[in-house]
Design an enzyme around this catalytic site. Sequence first.
Site: not given
Length: 288
Positions: A53, A97, A120
């Site tokens: 990322k 994460q 997300d």
Amino acid sequence: MVLILDGKKINSEIKQDLSTKIAIKIADGYAKPCLAIVQIGNTKESTKYIEHKKKFGHAIGVEVLHIHLPDTVKTSDVLTEIQSLNTDDAVHGIIIQLPLPKHIDRDTIIEAVAPEKDVDGLTSENIRGLWTNDKGYILPATARAVLTMLEYYNIDVSGKKVVVIGRSTLVGKPTAIALMNKGATVTVCHSGTKKLSDHTLEADIIISAVGFPRLIDEHFVRPHQVVVDVGITFIKDEEVDKVHGDVDFKAVSEIVAAISPVPGGVGPLTVSSLFQNVFDAYERKISK
Ligand code: NAD
């Protein structure tokens, strides 16, 4: 001839598009978009995904802040960190994460992220937006990647029978609901489904998000169908980790009309979809 749904190609076009849009914003005097990634502990897989990322973000002009906390950190300390990212005007997107260490309260941590920075799409506010098909909610990147792939190849889902295999909160459910919002008639199959092939053979479009190599072979498909393989499983082959999807690509591609490969399908598109979410959050913020 089967149409290969080329996620790498779409990914590089989105990458170019985002780079151009960000360069224009910066030339107009705006600060760079910024994504904060909160990692807790040292899971090898998580570190690898974060590096990926970071690389993508830097390539398109997004600043990526990596907040790396030890796996001994307390939930309350993580919440303090998230609060400071929530109130920092220079931060436009926040990712926690996953997976998190067991002692960390996952739901509390995810819910603490400001919904407008939740790139997300996991907070209850964004899930509500998905359910009610509100304008401006943030769709999880994998679901967005599946929709983008179908749109790119002009595969209209409206009125189509779509079978989504997998019912997880992160992938299966949001993908199924997003497709329903687009007018598809969606059946969700899962580990409790009896005779999976009865459902897949009825579908116009099959989306498989399980993580079980060769689950879908020639007995599960028929001509004219579209197959999107979201599954990722790493299997060691001569000491090298090789990635496999859920679909027996060779057997299935000889039958269906279109298929996404693994690797090179939904995987690369998921990263660009995440950065589309970051850019959307950034645009919403600077246009206020
Ligand atoms: P998960 O383990 O949370 O969910 C798997 C789902 O598969 C469950 O809902 C389960 O009911 C269903 N399932 C299990 N066995 C089944 C069977 N025999 N028949 C039918 N359904 C069955 O996993 P997840 O997070 O939803 O991810 C699914 C897959 O997608 C994994 O392989 C993951 O690595 C992959 N993934 C890929 C991307 C990408 O960018 N391509 C992103 C996220 C996840």
